[in-house]
Write an enzyme that holds these catalytic residues in place. Structure first.
Site, PDB file in Angstrom:
ATOM      1  N   HIS A 275      44.157  27.149  27.885  1.00 37.29           N
ATOM      2  CA  HIS A 275      43.316  26.564  27.081  1.00 37.29           C
ATOM      3  C   HIS A 275      42.339  25.864  28.321  1.00 37.29           C
ATOM      4  O   HIS A 275      42.742  24.691  28.583  1.00 37.29           O
ATOM      5  CB  HIS A 275      43.675  25.637  26.058  1.00 37.29           C
ATOM      6  CG  HIS A 275      42.666  24.910  25.192  1.00 37.29           C
ATOM      7  ND1 HIS A 275      42.401  25.142  24.150  1.00 37.29           N
ATOM      8  CD2 HIS A 275      42.106  23.808  25.719  1.00 37.29           C
ATOM      9  CE1 HIS A 275      41.532  24.189  23.685  1.00 37.29           C
ATOM     10  NE2 HIS A 275      41.293  23.473  24.484  1.00 37.29           N
TER      11      HIS A 275
ATOM     12  N   CYS B  91      37.735  16.746  23.488  1.00 39.08           N
ATOM     13  CA  CYS B  91      38.660  15.913  22.705  1.00 39.08           C
ATOM     14  C   CYS B  91      38.337  14.368  22.344  1.00 39.08           C
ATOM     15  O   CYS B  91      37.863  14.000  23.263  1.00 39.08           O
ATOM     16  CB  CYS B  91      39.824  15.786  23.716  1.00 39.08           C
ATOM     17  SG  CYS B  91      41.414  14.775  23.129  1.00 39.08           S
TER      18      CYS B  91
ATOM     19  N   HIS C 268      38.856  23.892  29.714  1.00 44.46           N
ATOM     20  CA  HIS C 268      37.680  23.434  29.521  1.00 44.46           C
ATOM     21  C   HIS C 268      36.610  23.298  30.722  1.00 44.46           C
ATOM     22  O   HIS C 268      37.295  23.735  31.832  1.00 44.46           O
ATOM     23  CB  HIS C 268      37.690  21.849  28.979  1.00 44.46           C
ATOM     24  CG  HIS C 268      38.179  21.485  27.886  1.00 44.46           C
ATOM     25  ND1 HIS C 268      37.593  20.569  26.812  1.00 44.46           N
ATOM     26  CD2 HIS C 268      39.208  22.025  27.100  1.00 44.46           C
ATOM     27  CE1 HIS C 268      38.106  20.640  25.604  1.00 44.46           C
ATOM     28  NE2 HIS C 268      39.547  21.346  25.712  1.00 44.46           N
TER      29      HIS C 268
ATOM     30  N   ARG D 252      37.578  25.019  14.926  1.00 44.36           N
ATOM     31  CA  ARG D 252      38.572  23.788  15.086  1.00 44.36           C
ATOM     32  C   ARG D 252      38.109  22.763  16.522  1.00 44.36           C
ATOM     33  O   ARG D 252      37.474  21.744  16.095  1.00 44.36           O
ATOM     34  CB  ARG D 252      40.189  24.036  15.198  1.00 44.36           C
ATOM     35  CG  ARG D 252      41.206  23.167  14.837  1.00 44.36           C
ATOM     36  CD  ARG D 252      41.219  22.209  15.982  1.00 44.36           C
ATOM     37  NE  ARG D 252      41.795  22.633  17.083  1.00 44.36           N
ATOM     38  CZ  ARG D 252      42.061  22.128  18.270  1.00 44.36           C
ATOM     39  NH1 ARG D 252      41.549  20.676  18.152  1.00 44.36           N
ATOM     40  NH2 ARG D 252      42.536  22.587  19.362  1.00 44.36           N
ATOM     41  N   ASP D 253      38.471  23.116  17.753  1.00 48.89           N
ATOM     42  CA  ASP D 253      38.274  22.296  18.609  1.00 48.89           C
ATOM     43  C   ASP D 253      36.570  22.269  18.949  1.00 48.89           C
ATOM     44  O   ASP D 253      36.138  21.072  19.111  1.00 48.89           O
ATOM     45  CB  ASP D 253      39.038  22.935  19.980  1.00 48.89           C
ATOM     46  CG  ASP D 253      38.821  22.005  21.024  1.00 48.89           C
ATOM     47  OD1 ASP D 253      38.066  20.867  21.141  1.00 48.89           O
ATOM     48  OD2 ASP D 253      39.551  22.274  22.006  1.00 48.89           O
TER      49      ASP D 253
ATOM     50  N   ASN E 148      34.813  23.509  25.607  1.00 50.68           N
ATOM     51  CA  ASN E 148      35.819  24.468  26.025  1.00 50.68           C
ATOM     52  C   ASN E 148      34.779  25.601  26.720  1.00 50.68           C
ATOM     53  O   ASN E 148      33.849  25.545  27.035  1.00 50.68           O
ATOM     54  CB  ASN E 148      36.137  24.994  24.690  1.00 50.68           C
ATOM     55  CG  ASN E 148      36.850  24.116  24.019  1.00 50.68           C
ATOM     56  OD1 ASN E 148      38.124  23.994  24.035  1.00 50.68           O
ATOM     57  ND2 ASN E 148      36.428  23.499  23.019  1.00 50.68           N
TER      58      ASN E 148
END
Length: 312
Positions: free
Chosen positions: A208, A241, A210, A13-14, A250
């Protein structure tokens, strides 16, 4: 017995939301199944956003067909709004992650609404729990830009706490504290998380992070000290993002698993299997930003997973 840590893989996803190349659904299925084989038990599989906004997820409904094959895995989907949550539930997901931005500037750039308006949308999603379709829904709420914002700069911790309290009291099942643009440092993590954990009560808190400026794993270590045991990570450090300039990468799943395991927090992950998957993913995606010290240097010859070490 050692205390386990959990890595929730967000690469599908990310990790690929900004990828230049559309990854075919069959490749995504293979990726997910191989993550399961490597020991991942939590995977954020896709996002129910409009395809015109993020084309990579145009196949979200088709990819959901894999859910019966992911036995033993908690597969979740990201949703930007009520419509996305309805789509995710209809596709068969029970675990839904909704993200709102603490930073007003990021919120307006990301979803074109204020933070308060985003909280109101969260409340509409919570209302789904009272419907037959949403009765079994587990709702995670991401608190984006909790440590700072590329667009706004400083983010007031008191604002983070206030929003966290609103969503916790309003029906969130877990809180995801996100350093969306890699502004956080270990001192901030230690300062913020005890209050977030107190607000969360019995709800799980996920971090979460980065690795935009190289502090991702240092922040994981600080969060461990604060009591967090679940972290989002992405194979090969993929991700970022699309609505926050400079929000690269990430934390890397392979490196995070190695660090946690070395520190005595076994993850149950097969790191060589992850490295083999990573090599294939690099071939599928082509020229993207990849990171990872373990991929570069390899596991040390003396490495022994903590789950196989003799008791002290």
């Amino acid at each position: 017995m050692p205390e386990h840590a959990i890595l929730r893989e967000v690469g599908l996803r990310d990790g690929i939301q900004m990828a230049a190349r559309f990854l075919p659904t069959e490749r995504k299925r293979e990726w997910a199944l191989r993550l399961r084989e490597a020991g991942l038990r939590e995977i954020e599989l896709t996002s129910f956003v409009p395809a015109k906004v993020v084309p990579q997820f145009a196949d979200a409904d088709a990819l959901a067909a894999i859910l019966p094959d992911l036995s033993g895995v908690t597969a979740s989907a990201l949703v930007p709004n009520l419509k996305g949550a309805e789509r995710a539930l209809a596709a068969g997901f029970t675990h839904v992650n909704y993200v709102l931005s603490i930073s007003e500037a990021h919120s307006r750039s990301n979803v074109r609404r204020s933070t308060d308006e985003a909280v109101a949308e969260f409340e509409r999603i919570v209302a789904l729990k009272s419907t037959p379709a949403g009765r079994s829904m587990v709702l995670g709420v991401g608190l984006a830009t909790s440590f700072g914002c590329t667009l706004q700069g400083h983010v007031d911790p008191d604002r983070v706490f206030a929003v966290a309290a609103r969503v916790a009291e309003g029906g969130a099942d877990e809180l995801i504290v996100a350093d969306t643009v890699g502004y956080g440092n270990p001192a901030q993590v230690r300062a913020l998380l005890p209050t977030i954990l107190a607000i969360a009560g019995r709800r799980r808190v996920v971090c979460h992070f980065h690795d935009t400026r190289g502090l991702g794993l240092a922040n994981v270590a600080a969060a461990l000290d604060a009591g967090v045991r679940t972290f989002d990570s992405s194979l090969a450090g993929l991700g970022g993002c699309p609505f926050a300039p400079g929000a690269t990468g990430n934390i890397n799943t392979e490196d995070a698993a190695f660090m946690l395991d070395s520190m005595g927090f076994p993850t149950g992950l097969d790191i060589p299997a992850l490295l083999a998957l990573r090599r294939d993913v690099e071939g599928w995606l082509g020229d993207e930003r990849y990171s990872g010290a373990i991929a570069r240097a390899g596991l040390p010859k003396t490495y022994q997973p903590s789950s196989t070490r003799p008791a002290p």
